[in-house]
Design a protein around this motif. Structure first.
Motif, PDB file in Angstrom:
ATOM      1  N   SER A 216       0.834  -1.203   0.000  1.00  7.79           N
ATOM      2  CA  SER A 216       0.000   0.000   0.000  1.00  7.79           C
ATOM      3  C   SER A 216       0.871   1.256   0.000  1.00  7.79           C
ATOM      4  N   VAL A 217       0.247   2.380  -0.279  1.00  7.40           N
ATOM      5  CA  VAL A 217       0.950   3.665  -0.254  1.00  7.40           C
ATOM      6  C   VAL A 217       1.500   3.947   1.150  1.00  7.40           C
ATOM      7  N   TYR A 218       0.805   3.448   2.175  1.00  4.76           N
ATOM      8  CA  TYR A 218       1.270   3.638   3.561  1.00  4.76           C
ATOM      9  C   TYR A 218       2.683   3.081   3.749  1.00  4.76           C
ATOM     10  N   SER A 219       3.044   2.052   2.966  1.00  2.66           N
ATOM     11  CA  SER A 219       4.370   1.426   3.118  1.00  2.66           C
ATOM     12  C   SER A 219       5.497   2.407   2.805  1.00  2.66           C
ATOM     13  N   ILE A 220       5.209   3.471   2.024  1.00  5.97           N
ATOM     14  CA  ILE A 220       6.227   4.492   1.734  1.00  5.97           C
ATOM     15  C   ILE A 220       6.701   5.106   3.053  1.00  5.97           C
ATOM     16  N   LEU A 221       5.735   5.487   3.893  1.00  6.06           N
ATOM     17  CA  LEU A 221       6.070   6.068   5.196  1.00  6.06           C
ATOM     18  C   LEU A 221       6.654   5.022   6.140  1.00  6.06           C
ATOM     19  N   GLU A 222       6.066   3.837   6.136  1.00  5.69           N
ATOM     20  CA  GLU A 222       6.505   2.756   7.030  1.00  5.69           C
ATOM     21  C   GLU A 222       7.990   2.430   6.787  1.00  5.69           C
ATOM     22  N   THR A 223       8.369   2.296   5.526  1.00  7.48           N
ATOM     23  CA  THR A 223       9.760   1.975   5.179  1.00  7.48           C
ATOM     24  C   THR A 223      10.692   3.140   5.518  1.00  7.48           C
ATOM     25  N   ALA A 224      10.232   4.371   5.222  1.00  9.54           N
ATOM     26  CA  ALA A 224      11.068   5.548   5.483  1.00  9.54           C
ATOM     27  C   ALA A 224      11.350   5.706   6.976  1.00  9.54           C
ATOM     28  N   ALA A 225      10.349   5.414   7.822  1.00 11.68           N
ATOM     29  CA  ALA A 225      10.542   5.534   9.279  1.00 11.68           C
ATOM     30  C   ALA A 225      11.599   4.537   9.767  1.00 11.68           C
ATOM     31  N   LYS A 226      11.609   3.336   9.176  1.00 11.31           N
ATOM     32  CA  LYS A 226      12.620   2.330   9.550  1.00 11.31           C
ATOM     33  C   LYS A 226      14.014   2.758   9.093  1.00 11.31           C
ATOM     34  N   LYS A 227      14.096   3.299   7.884  1.00 14.28           N
ATOM     35  CA  LYS A 227      15.402   3.635   7.307  1.00 14.28           C
ATOM     36  C   LYS A 227      15.982   4.939   7.840  1.00 14.28           C
ATOM     37  N   TYR A 228      15.093   5.931   8.035  1.00 13.71           N
ATOM     38  CA  TYR A 228      15.603   7.286   8.280  1.00 13.71           C
ATOM     39  C   TYR A 228      15.271   7.829   9.666  1.00 13.71           C
ATOM     40  N   GLY A 229      14.463   7.063  10.455  1.00 21.40           N
ATOM     41  CA  GLY A 229      14.210   7.332  11.862  1.00 21.40           C
ATOM     42  C   GLY A 229      14.195   8.756  12.342  1.00 21.40           C
ATOM     43  N   ASP A 230      15.336   9.213  12.891  1.00 20.58           N
ATOM     44  CA  ASP A 230      15.403  10.533  13.529  1.00 20.58           C
ATOM     45  C   ASP A 230      15.655  11.677  12.549  1.00 20.58           C
ATOM     46  N   ARG A 231      15.848  11.364  11.294  1.00 21.92           N
ATOM     47  CA  ARG A 231      16.038  12.437  10.300  1.00 21.92           C
ATOM     48  C   ARG A 231      14.746  13.258  10.190  1.00 21.92           C
ATOM     49  N   THR A 232      14.863  14.553   9.904  1.00 21.43           N
ATOM     50  CA  THR A 232      13.679  15.412   9.789  1.00 21.43           C
ATOM     51  C   THR A 232      12.906  15.073   8.518  1.00 21.43           C
ATOM     52  N   ALA A 233      11.639  14.726   8.711  1.00 27.81           N
ATOM     53  CA  ALA A 233      10.760  14.429   7.575  1.00 27.81           C
ATOM     54  C   ALA A 233      10.068  15.695   7.089  1.00 27.81           C
ATOM     55  N   ILE A 234       9.596  16.518   8.050  1.00 28.66           N
ATOM     56  CA  ILE A 234       8.862  17.743   7.700  1.00 28.66           C
ATOM     57  C   ILE A 234       9.455  18.921   8.460  1.00 28.66           C
ATOM     58  N   LEU A 235       9.658  19.998   7.740  1.00 29.75           N
ATOM     59  CA  LEU A 235      10.095  21.263   8.332  1.00 29.75           C
ATOM     60  C   LEU A 235       9.036  22.285   7.937  1.00 29.75           C
ATOM     61  N   PHE A 236       8.234  22.702   8.915  1.00 30.72           N
ATOM     62  CA  PHE A 236       7.096  23.584   8.635  1.00 30.72           C
ATOM     63  C   PHE A 236       7.126  24.747   9.621  1.00 30.72           C
ATOM     64  N   GLU A 237       7.280  25.958   9.095  1.00 32.95           N
ATOM     65  CA  GLU A 237       7.342  27.159   9.935  1.00 32.95           C
ATOM     66  C   GLU A 237       8.378  26.985  11.059  1.00 32.95           C
ATOM     67  N   HIS A 238       9.539  26.486  10.703  1.00 32.56           N
ATOM     68  CA  HIS A 238      10.696  26.265  11.597  1.00 32.56           C
ATOM     69  C   HIS A 238      10.477  25.121  12.600  1.00 32.56           C
ATOM     70  N   GLN A 239       9.329  24.429  12.536  1.00 33.85           N
ATOM     71  CA  GLN A 239       9.078  23.277  13.420  1.00 33.85           C
ATOM     72  C   GLN A 239       9.478  22.004  12.690  1.00 33.85           C
ATOM     73  N   ARG A 240      10.180  21.097  13.401  1.00 35.37           N
ATOM     74  CA  ARG A 240      10.657  19.859  12.778  1.00 35.37           C
ATOM     75  C   ARG A 240       9.864  18.648  13.269  1.00 35.37           C
TER      76      ARG A 240
END
Length: 542
Positions: free
Chosen positions: A25-49
């Motif tokens: 499913s499309v959800y697996s894109i996020l699921e895999t990214a969380a496993k691979k990239y963990g603490d890396r910033t996914a979203i930077l919005f109005e200086h909030q990470r």
């Protein structure tokens, strides 16, 4: 219909390279990214990470809360949000549960919203506070099971609204996503206008969307390094191009999404200077705004290394100015909602032909066909037909339009194009009279319908005319009823009440009559030709 016997573009990549698309499913894109990239910033919005792990955590808690509230696989959920982390969280939570996301422009009027909610039979909606007034207007005609709110304060609370903020803190989390057949099950309904002015829901499956992400990544080759990119995400995510080329592709490669609620060059430039994005999927209006910003050289746009342009042709002059300014390459391409959306791109390595839409994406076949849908040789002008894993399942509850557009897996686009001997394609016009402004499709018949509702208008014709900065703008020609004087300020107000802002004509012209042939058919091409000639005269004088 037979396949292209000679695929000149095959030298740029293995044609089967993108055919190994996992059945997930499309959800697996996020699921895999969380496993691979963990603490890396996914979203930077109005200086909030927000890190990849935190993004998945909030998504899973929201999905668990929705499950508890009774949301079920296959039900339609509208996302009526501007760019915000809540859009991304809601999108992936819906995909985890097998809900069908219905993308809705948050600036639609009640008339436009009603068309979509009735057609898609939407059960739930997640909305910006600024969309509440429109939702309120339709409450007598349409009832949602639940309305979820993004970015709302207690004083704004409506008793029918559930705060998304509360659901993201739900005590349970998701115990595995819902099993599904990714090739058959629809992930997104993307509404696009029809030639009749009635919107059609494009059914994009999980397989379609994942395929287009993998195709795009393959196309960018070694220039896109997983876990190291920052995407300038200013294109609306509710638009199919922003959804795939900024959000889904960005998360797939572990990029940081530098997310903006709306595009405003003056506001965005200081963020570019501070956070140094590397990839920008933009539309012509955005590129034009950057090159015309007086102090743009002060903001370090040379951090960008790779850009793409979608939704409308980008003037060659703007490409040259932007590339000189940044040192980046803009990969011109082509796409449409029915193809998730990308079908063509100028390759990042190899020959780039300015003014072309490039070569087909990996795993994509293309033909130029005549009126009988027979293949034409190179340099012929005909309709562009496309086949590939990103092509839609069909139109929602619309068998007639599906049969007209899809045959044996081939999508007939209605766009007129030509192919050169190297396999590069060029769009030369549109069979349909669609106008594209700022990346959004506008169908003249819908705008004309609204103009005809005004009591002083006898006739109306709406066309797209060339524009130096925007590429194309909407112009309306009006013939007043006998004895009436058309008040253009009043007409504009009438349009703003009935249409989203981008659909309202930028120019109006009042005429005694409109050009027609001997059987009374309106000759819009004559109006467009007149505008081109006016532009040529103006250009010659300057």
């Amino acid at each position: 219909m037979h396949h292209v016997s000679n695929r000149p573009w095959s030298k740029y990549y293995d044609l089967n390279q993108s055919n190994c698309i996992p059945d997930v499913s499309v959800y697996s894109i996020l699921e895999t990214a969380a496993k691979k990239y963990g603490d890396r910033t996914a979203i930077l919005f109005e200086h909030q990470r927000i890190s990849f792990l935190e993004l998945k955590n909030q998504t899973d808690r929201l999905a668990a809360a929705w499950c508890e509230l009774g949301l079920q696989k296959g039900q339609r959920i509208g996302l009526m949000l501007s760019n915000h982390p809540d859009y991304i969280i809601s999108y992936y939570a819906a995909q985890a549960l097998g809900l069908i996301v219905v993308q809705i422009n948050p600036f639609y009027t009640s008339r436009e919203l009603l068309q979509i909610v009735f057609d898609a039979e939407i059960s739930y909606i997640v909305a910006d506070p600024n969309a509440f007034s429109v939702i309120q207007e339709i409450k007598e005609q349409y009832t949602f099971h639940f309305i979820f709110s993004s970015q709302i304060t207690d004083k704004d609370m409506n008793p029918l609204v559930i705060k998304l903020e509360d659901l993201k803190k739900y005590s349970d989390t998701l115990s595995g996503n819902t099993p599904m057949d990714s090739r058959e099950e629809v992930a997104v309904l993307q509404y696009t206008g029809g030639t009749t002015g009635k919107m059609k829901g494009v059914m994009l499956t999980h397989h379609n969307l994942l395929a287009n992400v993998i195709q795009s990544y393959t196309m960018y080759g070694e220039k896109m390094i997983p876990g190291q990119e920052t995407v300038l995400a200013a294109t609306p995510l509710y638009h199919v191009y922003g959804m795939t080329s900024a959000m889904n592709l960005g998360i797939y490669i572990g990029a940081t999404l530098l997310l903006f609620k709306k595009f405003d060059a003056d506001y965005i430039l200081p963020f570019i200077k501070e956070y140094r994005p590397t990839f920008f999927p933009g539309v012509p209006k955005m590129y034009n705004a950057f090159v015309n910003q007086p102090s743009v050289e002060n903001y370090g746009l040379n951090c960008l290394k790779l850009c793409s342009c979608g939704s409308a042709p980008l003037p060659v002059e703007v490409i040259k100015r932007f590339e000189t300014l940044t040192g980046a390459t803009i990969g011109e391409g082509f796409g449409l909602s029915e193809a998730s959306p990308s079908t063509h791109r100028n390759p990042s390595s190899g020959v780039r032909k300015l003014g072309s839409i490039g070569i087909p994406m990996p795993g994509t076949d293309c033909l130029i066909v005549d009126e009988r849908r027979q293949e034409l040789p190179p340099h012929s002008v005909g309709e562009l037909a496309i086949k590939g894993p990103q092509i839609m399942k069909g139109y929602w509850k619309n068998n007639k339009e599906t049969k007209d557009s899809l045959q044996n897996g081939w999508l007939f686009t209605g766009d007129l194009a030509t192919m050169d001997e190297d396999g590069y394609f060029y769009i030369v016009g549109r069979k349909k009279e669609m106008v594209i402004v700022g990346g959004f499709n506008i169908y003249p018949q819908e705008v004309e319908g609204v103009l005809y509702e005004h009591p002083d208008v006898q006739e109306a014709a709406v066309v797209g005319i060339p524009h130096k900065e925007e590429g194309e703008v909407v112009k309306a020609y009006l013939v007043p009823k006998n004895g009436c004087v058309i008040d253009l300020a009043e007409i504009r107000g009438h349009c703003y009440h009935k249409l989203a802002r981008y659909k309202v004509p930028k120019e109006f012209e009042i005429r005694d009559s409109l050009p027609r042939n001997t059987v009374g058919k309106l000759l819009k091409r004559m109006l467009v030709q007149e505008e081109k000639e006016k532009g040529a005269i103006k250009h010659a004088k300057s």
